[in-house]
Write a protein that holds these residues in place. Structure first.
Motif, PDB file in Angstrom:
ATOM      1  N   GLY B 142       9.364  61.870  86.569  1.00 32.95           N
ATOM      2  CA  GLY B 142      10.503  62.593  87.142  1.00 32.95           C
ATOM      3  C   GLY B 142      11.836  62.107  86.590  1.00 32.95           C
ATOM      4  N   GLY B 143      11.960  60.781  86.478  1.00 32.73           N
ATOM      5  CA  GLY B 143      13.207  60.214  85.976  1.00 32.73           C
ATOM      6  C   GLY B 143      13.460  60.602  84.529  1.00 32.73           C
ATOM      7  N   MET B 144      12.391  60.578  83.724  1.00 37.50           N
ATOM      8  CA  MET B 144      12.547  60.944  82.309  1.00 37.50           C
ATOM      9  C   MET B 144      12.920  62.415  82.171  1.00 37.50           C
ATOM     10  SD  MET B 144       9.330  58.846  80.820  1.00 37.50           S
ATOM     11  CE  MET B 144       9.457  58.884  79.041  1.00 37.50           C
ATOM     12  N   LYS B 145      12.334  63.273  83.026  1.00 32.99           N
ATOM     13  CA  LYS B 145      12.675  64.699  82.982  1.00 32.99           C
ATOM     14  C   LYS B 145      14.158  64.874  83.250  1.00 32.99           C
ATOM     15  CE  LYS B 145       8.281  66.323  84.680  1.00 32.99           C
ATOM     16  NZ  LYS B 145       7.580  66.770  85.862  1.00 32.99           N
ATOM     17  N   GLN B 146      14.661  64.143  84.259  1.00 32.70           N
ATOM     18  CA  GLN B 146      16.076  64.317  84.594  1.00 32.70           C
ATOM     19  C   GLN B 146      16.959  63.761  83.473  1.00 32.70           C
ATOM     20  OE1 GLN B 146      18.033  66.347  85.722  1.00 32.70           O
ATOM     21  NE2 GLN B 146      17.512  66.211  87.884  1.00 32.70           N
ATOM     22  N   ARG B 147      16.455  62.735  82.766  1.00 38.18           N
ATOM     23  CA  ARG B 147      17.191  62.242  81.591  1.00 38.18           C
ATOM     24  C   ARG B 147      17.314  63.352  80.547  1.00 38.18           C
ATOM     25  NH1 ARG B 147      17.259  56.365  80.712  1.00 38.18           N
ATOM     26  NH2 ARG B 147      16.489  55.446  82.626  1.00 38.18           N
ATOM     27  N   VAL B 148      16.226  64.093  80.352  1.00 35.93           N
ATOM     28  CA  VAL B 148      16.283  65.208  79.400  1.00 35.93           C
ATOM     29  C   VAL B 148      17.315  66.232  79.873  1.00 35.93           C
ATOM     30  CG1 VAL B 148      14.982  66.990  78.188  1.00 35.93           C
ATOM     31  CG2 VAL B 148      13.848  64.872  78.823  1.00 35.93           C
ATOM     32  N   GLY B 149      17.310  66.481  81.193  1.00 39.12           N
ATOM     33  CA  GLY B 149      18.294  67.413  81.750  1.00 39.12           C
ATOM     34  C   GLY B 149      19.716  66.956  81.462  1.00 39.12           C
ATOM     35  N   ILE B 150      19.943  65.633  81.575  1.00 36.44           N
ATOM     36  CA  ILE B 150      21.274  65.085  81.298  1.00 36.44           C
ATOM     37  C   ILE B 150      21.591  65.232  79.809  1.00 36.44           C
ATOM     38  CG2 ILE B 150      22.670  62.977  81.323  1.00 36.44           C
ATOM     39  CD1 ILE B 150      20.949  62.125  83.798  1.00 36.44           C
ATOM     40  N   ALA B 151      20.600  64.911  78.970  1.00 36.50           N
ATOM     41  CA  ALA B 151      20.819  65.032  77.521  1.00 36.50           C
ATOM     42  C   ALA B 151      21.145  66.470  77.144  1.00 36.50           C
ATOM     43  CB  ALA B 151      19.577  64.551  76.764  1.00 36.50           C
ATOM     44  N   ARG B 152      20.412  67.424  77.771  1.00 36.30           N
ATOM     45  CA  ARG B 152      20.655  68.829  77.466  1.00 36.30           C
ATOM     46  C   ARG B 152      22.079  69.233  77.862  1.00 36.30           C
ATOM     47  NH1 ARG B 152      16.720  73.127  80.145  1.00 36.30           N
ATOM     48  NH2 ARG B 152      17.640  72.275  82.030  1.00 36.30           N
ATOM     49  N   ALA B 153      22.513  68.758  79.052  1.00 31.56           N
ATOM     50  CA  ALA B 153      23.852  69.115  79.522  1.00 31.56           C
ATOM     51  C   ALA B 153      24.919  68.493  78.625  1.00 31.56           C
ATOM     52  CB  ALA B 153      24.030  68.655  80.961  1.00 31.56           C
ATOM     53  N   LEU B 154      24.697  67.231  78.232  1.00 33.86           N
ATOM     54  CA  LEU B 154      25.722  66.548  77.430  1.00 33.86           C
ATOM     55  C   LEU B 154      25.770  67.067  75.998  1.00 33.86           C
ATOM     56  CD1 LEU B 154      25.165  62.885  78.610  1.00 33.86           C
ATOM     57  CD2 LEU B 154      27.205  64.256  79.008  1.00 33.86           C
ATOM     58  N   SER B 155      24.618  67.552  75.505  1.00 33.18           N
ATOM     59  CA  SER B 155      24.529  67.906  74.084  1.00 33.18           C
ATOM     60  C   SER B 155      25.481  69.044  73.709  1.00 33.18           C
ATOM     61  CB  SER B 155      23.098  68.300  73.732  1.00 33.18           C
ATOM     62  OG  SER B 155      22.784  69.537  74.328  1.00 33.18           O
ATOM     63  N   ILE B 156      25.873  69.842  74.681  1.00 37.47           N
ATOM     64  CA  ILE B 156      26.783  70.934  74.344  1.00 37.47           C
ATOM     65  C   ILE B 156      28.241  70.487  74.491  1.00 37.47           C
ATOM     66  CG2 ILE B 156      25.141  72.785  74.834  1.00 37.47           C
ATOM     67  CD1 ILE B 156      26.503  73.134  77.560  1.00 37.47           C
ATOM     68  N   THR B 157      28.443  69.177  74.627  1.00 40.94           N
ATOM     69  CA  THR B 157      29.776  68.569  74.809  1.00 40.94           C
ATOM     70  C   THR B 157      30.662  69.419  75.725  1.00 40.94           C
ATOM     71  OG1 THR B 157      30.594  69.588  72.792  1.00 40.94           O
ATOM     72  CG2 THR B 157      29.751  67.358  72.586  1.00 40.94           C
ATOM     73  N   PRO B 158      30.254  69.507  76.999  1.00 35.93           N
ATOM     74  CA  PRO B 158      30.991  70.377  77.931  1.00 35.93           C
ATOM     75  C   PRO B 158      32.297  69.729  78.367  1.00 35.93           C
ATOM     76  CG  PRO B 158      29.284  69.199  79.108  1.00 35.93           C
ATOM     77  CD  PRO B 158      29.166  68.779  77.665  1.00 35.93           C
ATOM     78  N   LYS B 159      33.191  70.554  78.851  1.00 35.32           N
ATOM     79  CA  LYS B 159      34.425  70.028  79.428  1.00 35.32           C
ATOM     80  C   LYS B 159      34.137  69.370  80.777  1.00 35.32           C
ATOM     81  CE  LYS B 159      37.633  73.300  77.314  1.00 35.32           C
ATOM     82  NZ  LYS B 159      38.339  74.573  77.554  1.00 35.32           N
ATOM     83  N   ILE B 160      33.207  69.985  81.496  1.00 36.62           N
ATOM     84  CA  ILE B 160      32.843  69.451  82.812  1.00 36.62           C
ATOM     85  C   ILE B 160      31.328  69.376  82.904  1.00 36.62           C
ATOM     86  CG2 ILE B 160      33.148  69.671  85.298  1.00 36.62           C
ATOM     87  CD1 ILE B 160      35.092  71.921  84.743  1.00 36.62           C
ATOM     88  N   MET B 161      30.864  68.341  83.562  1.00 39.02           N
ATOM     89  CA  MET B 161      29.444  68.248  83.844  1.00 39.02           C
ATOM     90  C   MET B 161      29.273  68.469  85.353  1.00 39.02           C
ATOM     91  SD  MET B 161      27.013  65.443  82.190  1.00 39.02           S
ATOM     92  CE  MET B 161      27.268  64.050  83.235  1.00 39.02           C
ATOM     93  N   LEU B 162      28.470  69.445  85.710  1.00 41.95           N
ATOM     94  CA  LEU B 162      28.265  69.775  87.122  1.00 41.95           C
ATOM     95  C   LEU B 162      26.870  69.334  87.528  1.00 41.95           C
ATOM     96  CD1 LEU B 162      29.678  73.390  86.917  1.00 41.95           C
ATOM     97  CD2 LEU B 162      30.853  71.401  87.842  1.00 41.95           C
ATOM     98  N   MET B 163      26.800  68.597  88.624  1.00 37.41           N
ATOM     99  CA  MET B 163      25.497  68.075  89.044  1.00 37.41           C
ATOM    100  C   MET B 163      25.244  68.408  90.504  1.00 37.41           C
ATOM    101  SD  MET B 163      25.690  64.362  87.221  1.00 37.41           S
ATOM    102  CE  MET B 163      27.459  64.231  87.132  1.00 37.41           C
ATOM    103  N   ASP B 164      24.151  69.068  90.773  1.00 37.89           N
ATOM    104  CA  ASP B 164      23.790  69.435  92.138  1.00 37.89           C
ATOM    105  C   ASP B 164      22.667  68.513  92.614  1.00 37.89           C
ATOM    106  OD1 ASP B 164      23.243  70.562  94.522  1.00 37.89           O
ATOM    107  OD2 ASP B 164      22.732  72.554  93.771  1.00 37.89           O
ATOM    108  N   GLU B 165      23.056  67.485  93.313  1.00 37.37           N
ATOM    109  CA  GLU B 165      22.113  66.474  93.794  1.00 37.37           C
ATOM    110  C   GLU B 165      21.075  66.132  92.729  1.00 37.37           C
ATOM    111  OE1 GLU B 165      20.614  67.048  97.705  1.00 37.37           O
ATOM    112  OE2 GLU B 165      22.269  68.340  98.276  1.00 37.37           O
ATOM    113  N   PRO B 166      21.519  65.635  91.596  1.00 38.40           N
ATOM    114  CA  PRO B 166      20.598  65.516  90.465  1.00 38.40           C
ATOM    115  C   PRO B 166      19.504  64.477  90.667  1.00 38.40           C
ATOM    116  CG  PRO B 166      22.686  64.452  89.967  1.00 38.40           C
ATOM    117  CD  PRO B 166      22.863  65.158  91.268  1.00 38.40           C
ATOM    118  N   PHE B 167      19.748  63.509  91.534  1.00 35.23           N
ATOM    119  CA  PHE B 167      18.773  62.418  91.638  1.00 35.23           C
ATOM    120  C   PHE B 167      18.036  62.421  92.969  1.00 35.23           C
ATOM    121  CE2 PHE B 167      22.491  60.495  89.238  1.00 35.23           C
ATOM    122  CZ  PHE B 167      22.036  60.969  88.028  1.00 35.23           C
ATOM    123  N   SER B 168      18.236  63.475  93.776  1.00 38.83           N
ATOM    124  CA  SER B 168      17.692  63.411  95.135  1.00 38.83           C
ATOM    125  C   SER B 168      16.173  63.464  95.151  1.00 38.83           C
ATOM    126  CB  SER B 168      18.257  64.554  95.971  1.00 38.83           C
ATOM    127  OG  SER B 168      17.889  65.780  95.407  1.00 38.83           O
TER     128      SER B 168
END
Lengths: 279, 303
Positions: B142-168
């Motif tokens: 589960g933790g590694m999957k969420q790491r991929v989710g973070i990598a995917r979000a960061l890879s597009i170099t967004p202005k804002i990163m939005l997280m909806d209870e990402p670790f719950s």
């Protein structure tokens, strides 16, 4: 342990087969007592009456006949005497063509139904009414409008295999996880690219399940359709051999219908496994 | 107004309710954040936190009001605003690299394969998944999957990163390490981030500003709590900081009691000028000193 289970299952299968063949052989060996009759009358009556042989062929007769067919699958001695390979080829070609057209119609249409609640609701009454109609009921209408028995058979295959594919595609597309759609939305993925890169792979297992159901139904229906339209195909062969009172050939045809149906199903099952993803 | 990087201006969300009326989840909701800030929203379920985040992401539309990001009103979703989903939302038919590369190609459509791969790889390395590029999500924890989710979000170099209870959905240990990763990445890259959480300690550790929302329906942003802890705070010794309990007690008190009664107690609350609180002074001890315990009579008899 898994291999040993397989081995034991195979042994049981072989035993069951042997028992079945054995019972069949004994049951068809001798049925009625030989009745004395004049030679002229005996000529008319055939082996059933003269030698007390059963009209139902035994496994050895079927085996010998099957071997003959396997040796010469593609002979063509005119309209009523073609090799089994040719007959099966006609049936498979009809199923393949009707099925292919059904795929080309059902999958895009299913996508539209799945993606648009409006189209889904608008088409629902038509689908609900058309789906339960026996494909053979369409036959007279097809024959009248198309005026070609062979194409009518293809139409019947189309109409029977379109529904499971259509409904499964629509269901698969409509139930793609919302999160995946949202991922595509936040990445500003266009509708076309979204359909091919997110919805299609996500719905593929469900779509393939529908296609597998369809090919099974198509193969069931082709036999009946060919009995009606006549001319060529394995269904016609069965009916023709019934008219010839060749129960041996009927049994062989039944056997081959089963084998081909199994192969078609296995091909689709393999495709389904290819697109299925572990969650 | 120009210095605000994110500015949510008077948004409302209403749903058609039963018997013809409307249910207002929240209305006249204002919130702003500066560039490079980490904001956390805390509130009870049903207060509309997720709706606020979805509106900010462009996945949902407000019934009223606008959202301005970097000087522009938002319209729908955008590659400027990446979302990390609660349930990671990875495509199971793609590998780790494939999932990240999908986002990269969505942003830079003309890049060739090698460039996409190199870019995706950089972010997979960043979240510590080097070596797992060719695994499918089903092969990851589960933790590694969420790491991929973070990598995917960061890879597009967004202005804002939005997280909806990402670790719950993660266990406590994994959650801790991922919080460390997110904090490290945000500090290193100056990433602006907006997060929804239920976890008070998560907010204290990660956020610069903590937004406290009252209970819905009719939820309002009650207070903005500025985090008084130093920037170089560590997750392990967070609770040893002198301001920690003041901050924590303030948030917990809000969640336990004030979130229910806030509207009634503050009739003059101006949603455009939400009070900013910076807990830090030693608050009066709320726990009374233990009373002297009477000697146990039964013990006295036994003696």
């Amino acid at each position: 342990m898994a291999a040993s289970l397989r081995l034991r299952a195979a042994i049981v299968s072989i035993v069951l087969f042997a028992v079945f063949i054995g019972i069949w052989h004994i049951a068809t060996r001798q049925t009625t007592a030989v009745v004395a009759m004049s030679p002229e009358y005996a000529k008319l009556m055939g082996v059933t009456a003269t030698q007390g042989k059963s009209a139902m062929p035994g496994p050895l007769d079927v085996g010998a006949k099957l071997w003959e067919h396997i040796k010469r699958p593609f002979y063509d001695n005119g309209p009523n005497d073609k090799g089994l390979g040719i007959q099966l080829g006609y049936s498979i070609a009809r199923v393949g063509l009707g099925y292919l057209i059904a795929v080309l119609v059902a999958i895009p249409l299913g996508f539209m139904i799945g993606m648009s609640p409006l189209i889904s609701k608008a088409l629902d009454p038509f689908i609900q009414v058309l789906k339960p109609i026996s494909p053979l009921a369409w036959m007279p209408l097809a024959l009248y409008t198309i005026k070609d028995s062979s194409i009518s058979a293809i139409f019947v295959i189309f109409i029977c295999s379109v529904w499971p594919m259509l409904l499964n595609t629509a269901f698969g597309v409509a139930s793609v996880r919302k999160d995946w759609i949202n991922v595509a939305r936040t990445l500003e993925v266009g509708t076309i690219r979204r359909a091919f890169t997110v919805i299609l792979p996500a719905a593929a297992p469900t779509i393939l399940t529908g296609m597998r159901i369809s090919i099974g139904i198509a193969w069931l229906v082709i036999v009946a359709a060919e009995m009606l339209v006549g001319g060529t195909g394995i269904g016609y062969f069965v009916w023709n051999e019934w008219n010839n009172l060749s129960i041996t050939n009927v049994i062989i045809a039944i056997l081959l219908i089963g084998v081909v149906g199994m192969l078609l199903d296995q091909i689709l099952a393999r495709f389904t496994r290819m697109v299925t993803f572990p969650e | 107004m120009t210095d605000k990087f994110i500015s949510i201006e008077g948004i409302a969300k209403r749903y058609p309710g039963a018997n013809g009326g409307t249910t207002t989840v929240f209305e006249n909701f204002w919130l702003s954040m500066n560039r490079g800030e980490f904001g956390c929203v805390i509130g009870h379920s049903g207060c509309g936190k997720t709706t606020v985040l979805n509106i900010l992401a462009g996945l949902d539309e407000p019934s009223e009001g606008t959202v301005i990001v970097d000087g522009q009103g938002i319209e729908g979703t955008s590659l400027d605003r990446a979302v990390i989903f609660q349930g990671h939302a990875l495509f199971p038919w793609r590998t780790v690299l494939g999932n990240v590369a999908y986002a990269v190609t969505s942003k830079w459509r003309k890049w060739d394969r090698a460039r996409v791969k190199a870019h995706a790889q950089k972010f997979i390395d960043l979240v510590g998944l080097t070596g797992s590029e060719h695994k499918r999500p089903s092969e990851l924890s589960g933790g590694m999957k969420q790491r991929v989710g973070i990598a995917r979000a960061l890879s597009i170099t967004p202005k804002i990163m939005l997280m909806d209870e990402p670790f719950s959905a993660l266990d406590a240990l994994t959650r801790g390490t991922l919080q460390d990763e997110v904090r490290r990445i945000c500090l290193e890259t100056g990433q602006t981030a907006f997060m929804i959480t239920h976890d008070v300690d998560e907010a204290i550790y990660l956020a610069d500003k903590i937004f406290l929302m009252t209970n819905g329906p009719g939820a309002v942003l009650a207070e903005i709590v500025e985090n008084p802890l130093p920037k170089d705070r560590g997750r392990i010794d967070l609770h040893r900081h002198p301001y920690y309990y003041a901050l924590r007690n303030h948030i917990v008190d809000f969640l336990v009691s004030r979130s229910k009664t806030f509207a009634a107690e503050n009739p003059g609350h101006d949603p455009r000028n939400v009070p900013v609180v910076r807990p830090g002074l030693v608050e009066p001890a709320i726990v009374a000193p233990p009373r002297a315990v009477d000697s146990n009579p039964s013990q006295a008899i036994a003696r």
